[in-house]
Motif scaffolding. Structure first.
Motif, short mmCIF file in Angstrom:
data_model
loop_
_atom_site.label_atom_id
_atom_site.label_comp_id
_atom_site.label_asym_id
_atom_site.label_seq_id
_atom_site.Cartn_x
_atom_site.Cartn_y
_atom_site.Cartn_z
N HIS A 84 -4.57 25.47 -34.08
CA HIS A 84 -5.74 24.62 -33.91
C HIS A 84 -6.49 24.92 -32.62
O HIS A 84 -7.71 24.79 -32.56
N PHE A 100 -10.35 23.64 -32.26
CA PHE A 100 -10.10 22.39 -31.54
C PHE A 100 -9.80 22.71 -30.07
O PHE A 100 -9.28 23.78 -29.74
N ARG A 139 -12.81 18.32 -31.54
CA ARG A 139 -13.62 19.37 -32.18
C ARG A 139 -14.25 20.25 -31.11
O ARG A 139 -14.85 19.76 -30.16
N VAL A 177 -14.80 22.49 -38.62
CA VAL A 177 -14.19 21.19 -38.31
C VAL A 177 -15.17 20.08 -38.64
O VAL A 177 -16.31 20.08 -38.17
N TRP A 182 -8.57 21.86 -40.00
CA TRP A 182 -9.97 22.20 -40.12
C TRP A 182 -10.31 22.03 -41.61
O TRP A 182 -9.43 22.06 -42.47
#
Length: 522
Positions: free
Chosen positions: A62, A193, A210, A230, A518
């Protein structure tokens, strides 16, 4: 606990690389809201190059990104890379980065960052070390491209750079990479992220936000590949004291996703119209193992190790855990998973459950009653697996010291060459489907917990990597398994699946044994 969780069959497919699909960029839904998830454990180690724990890999995917990535069909596709070229003799590779790549601090991703990251990762990974052995040079060509020149062909180049097995070859800023074995202290990636350090509460929660700078690929998301668009503002990783608390929180809507549902709650949860269960099969199942310590203690003696094959009854263990028949394979003797491309029964003749025969065999070894120290994770299904084995071992004449602790303590204890004898663990099938990524075979003769080593496996792993086709790889995999049954790097305790549960309000959640957020939207 969970080791870290290639199929999606990609590692078995040399040269299976697709160029980016020529599709229009997907329309992004307006990012809104927050989702709260309970993963398999708390994220303890944040450096994804430093450890093979699945929870660190989940965090890594992420926050960081990779040059190549596998899709759900096992095809390796460009991710951070725009593409690559390779010479006719297979020795000269050149990689180019795509436009728009930036780290979380705003700095552009450069070829220098890629070279530095790959060098750091490769020195810590079994496949990476094989790449280094075949490599002549790796150098920066310009800001967006770098090259790898080889001494000999390395057919699995793209499968290695796009492998999902931990440690994953994530790209990081060169400036944050410390020397030696030290871990990174700045968590700066280029993934979809960002890590909100100011919101991190150990023992409670971690927040990922995000990444507004992230530019997804144009094609749709597909497992670890494609456009990681995202659609939420933040992802909250919530730590819960136990599974029952997690289930209650899921039912009440306090969390939106629980990675592993307790088996005894499945019927109840399945009747709840506000919830969905994610059921996975084949190589998306898990493989349970007892990892043995070859460096010290009773299992330094290979004769003692081999007794263990007669003390594990997979059906007994899976039944004791409470795994319903539809979520398990009754008995799988293949190191490379069952219902998988390399499934084999080579060498399994020694693996017949027989406590009486094990007792007689143990009496013929040099075992003198030394305690077998078993590290167990409190409240986990692997603890149950360990307890069943411990009872069988005691009947055979072993002295067993079951020591119960949390997973983080197991990770610390197992890193030492002494003070422990074995631990029960389980891993994603995608991490165990090939000799080149199976934790306890691929890390042969390396500084990896348990330190198993056999020169025959080292040579055969090289043969596997050079094998020209699937049939040749299968033959080598069978030879490796025969040696593994002699060496006993680990003993399998079963193949099974663990369904995830999530609130019906989550849409477009990727159906995978990897927790991926996501694309999901509310």
């Amino acid at each position: 606990m969970f080791e870290l969780s290639t199929t999606r069959r990609g590692l078995l497919r040399a040269g299976a690389v697709a160029m980016p699909a020529l599709l229009a960029a997907p329309r992004l839904a307006r990012a809104a809201g927050s989702i709260t998830v309970m993963l398999e454990s708390e994220v303890v180690v944040l450096d994804p190059h430093a450890i093979t724990a699945a929870i660190t890999r989940s965090f890594g995917y992420h926050v960081f990104d990779t040059l190549f990535a596998q899709d759900s069909g096992g095809t390796v596709r460009p991710q951070m890379a725009e593409g690559h070229t390779v010479s006719a003799n297979g020795l000269e590779w050149r990689f180019t980065l795509r436009d728009g790549l930036a780290f979380h601090d705003g700095a552009p991703v450069t070829a220098e960052d890629c070279v530095a990251s790959l060098r750091r990762w490769a020195s810590r990974d079994s496949l990476g070390r094989m790449l280094l052995a075949a490599m002549r040079t790796m150098r920066v060509e310009d800001a967006r491209s770098f090259s790898i020149d080889l001494k000999e062909p390395f057919p699995l180049m793209l499968e290695v750079l796009g492998k999902p097995n931990a440690p994953v070859p994530f790209i990081m800023p060169a400036r944050i990479l410390p020397a030696g074995d030290a871990r990174i202290t700045e968590i700066i990636g280029s993934g979809p992220f960002t890590f909100a350090r100011d919101q991190w509460r150990t023992g409670d929660r971690m927040v990922l936000r995000r990444n507004a700078r992230y530019v997804p690929r144009a094609e749709p998301a597909d497992f670890l590949a494609g456009g990681k668009a995202v659609r939420i503002d933040e992802l909250v990783l919530k730590t819960m004291p136990d599974d029952t608390t997690g289930v209650n929180a899921l039912i009440a809507g306090e969390i939106d996703y629980m990675q592993y549902l307790p088996f005894d709650f499945l019927d109840l949860l399945g009747r709840n119209r506000d919830l969905r269960l994610m059921e996975l099969k084949g190589i998306d199942m898990f493989q349970g193992n007892f990892r043995l310590n070859h460096a010290s203690g009773p299992f330094a003696d290979p004769a003692v190790r081999r007794v263990m094959w007669k003390l594990v009854d997979q059906k007994e263990i899976l039944g004791a855990i409470g795994i319903p028949p539809r979520f398990r394979v009754e008995n799988c003797p293949s190191f490379w998973m069952c219902d998988a491309p390399l499934e084999t029964a080579a060498g399994v003749e020694v693996a017949r459950f027989d406590v009486r025969a094990a007792k007689a065999e143990l009496a013929r070894t040099g075992y003198k009653g030394e305690p077998v120290v078993m590290l167990e994770v409190s409240g986990s299904i692997s603890q149950t697996a360990g307890h069943v084995l411990a009872e069988n071992m005691k009947q055979a004449g072993f002295v067993v010291d079951e020591q119960v602790m949390d997973w983080g303590t197991v990770l610390a204890r197992r890193a030492r060459p002494d003070g422990w004898s074995l631990f029960p663990v389980y891993a994603n099938g995608v991490d165990m489907v090939s000799p080149l990524n199976h934790f306890y075979v691929a890390n042969n003769c390396s500084d990896y917990p348990g330190r198993s080593c056999d020169a025959r496996i080292t040579a055969l792993l090289a043969d596997f990597a050079r094998a020209p086709d699937a049939a040749a790889r299968r033959r080598v995999a069978e030879r490796i398994q025969r040696v593994a049954y002699e060496l006993v790097p680990s003993v399998m305790w079963g193949q099974f699946s663990r369904p995830a549960g999530y609130r019906a309000r989550l849409r477009n959640l990727i159906q995978s044994s990897f927790p991926l957020f996501w694309q999901v939207e509310l």
